[in-house]
Design an enzyme around this catalytic site. Sequence first.
Site, PDB file in Angstrom:
ATOM      1  N   HIS A 115      48.527  10.188  70.632  1.00  0.00           N
ATOM      2  CA  HIS A 115      49.072   9.755  69.353  1.00  0.00           C
ATOM      3  C   HIS A 115      50.593   9.837  69.359  1.00  0.00           C
ATOM      4  CE1 HIS A 115      44.947   9.965  67.871  1.00  0.00           C
ATOM      5  NE2 HIS A 115      44.869  11.011  68.666  1.00  0.00           N
TER       6      HIS A 115
ATOM      7  N   HIS B  49      47.501   5.093  71.281  1.00  0.00           N
ATOM      8  CA  HIS B  49      46.364   4.267  70.876  1.00  0.00           C
ATOM      9  C   HIS B  49      46.861   2.960  70.258  1.00  0.00           C
ATOM     10  CE1 HIS B  49      47.054   5.073  66.629  1.00  0.00           C
ATOM     11  NE2 HIS B  49      47.249   6.347  66.973  1.00  0.00           N
TER      12      HIS B  49
END
Length: 185
Positions: A141, A9
Site C-alpha cells: 500500500h 496495488h
Amino acid sequence: MTRLYLIRHGEVYNPQGIIYGRLPGFGLSERGRRQLAEAADALGEVPPAVLYASPMQRAQESAAILAERFSLPVRTDERIIETSIGTFQGRRFEELPKPYITEEGAHPELESAASMRARFVSWVEDVRSRHTGEVVAAVSHRDPIIVALLHWQNRSLDALPDFDLEPGAVYAVDFSDVVAVRALV
C-alpha cells in the site's frame, strides 16, 4: 544481491470516495486491473521468483494478476498491510489531520511512521534472509511503501505527501553493500 519489487496495488473501486483503510470489500476497479497488467510488463525483463502480498482484498487481487503472469503462488504477510487508521475508516479524506502520518503518530488512532517502518523493514529483513540473491515482488500500500522507500533513501517524512506512487506503481530496491532505489512504473 537481492532485488525487491515494491508494487502498489491497483486503483480501487470506491465510488463514494471514502477512506477504506483496512475495511473489507474494496477490490480493484477495471482500471486497477489494467495498471497491474502494466506493472507485470515492467517486471518481465527480470521476473520475480517469489511473490508476497498484503492480506487486503485490493492487494490480493493485484497479486493474483502477477501470480498468473509469472506462475507463482502468493504468500501473504500481515507486516505489509495498509496503515492502521482506526475510526477514520469509512470517512472522507478531508477529515484526516494534516499531516496524517508523522513519526510519532498524528492522532491516537493513526499508525505512526515509526510503527510502519518497523514492521515493513522487519518483513524486508526476513525476505532478504529467506530469499538471498533472489528477485522478490510484494504488493502493498501507498503509505507503508513510501515510508520504507524514504528510509532507504535517507529522506524525511516531509517528502511523503508529494511522493509519486500512483496505483500500480513499481519500485525496484536492490540490496547489496548499498541500497539502490529506482522507479520502474
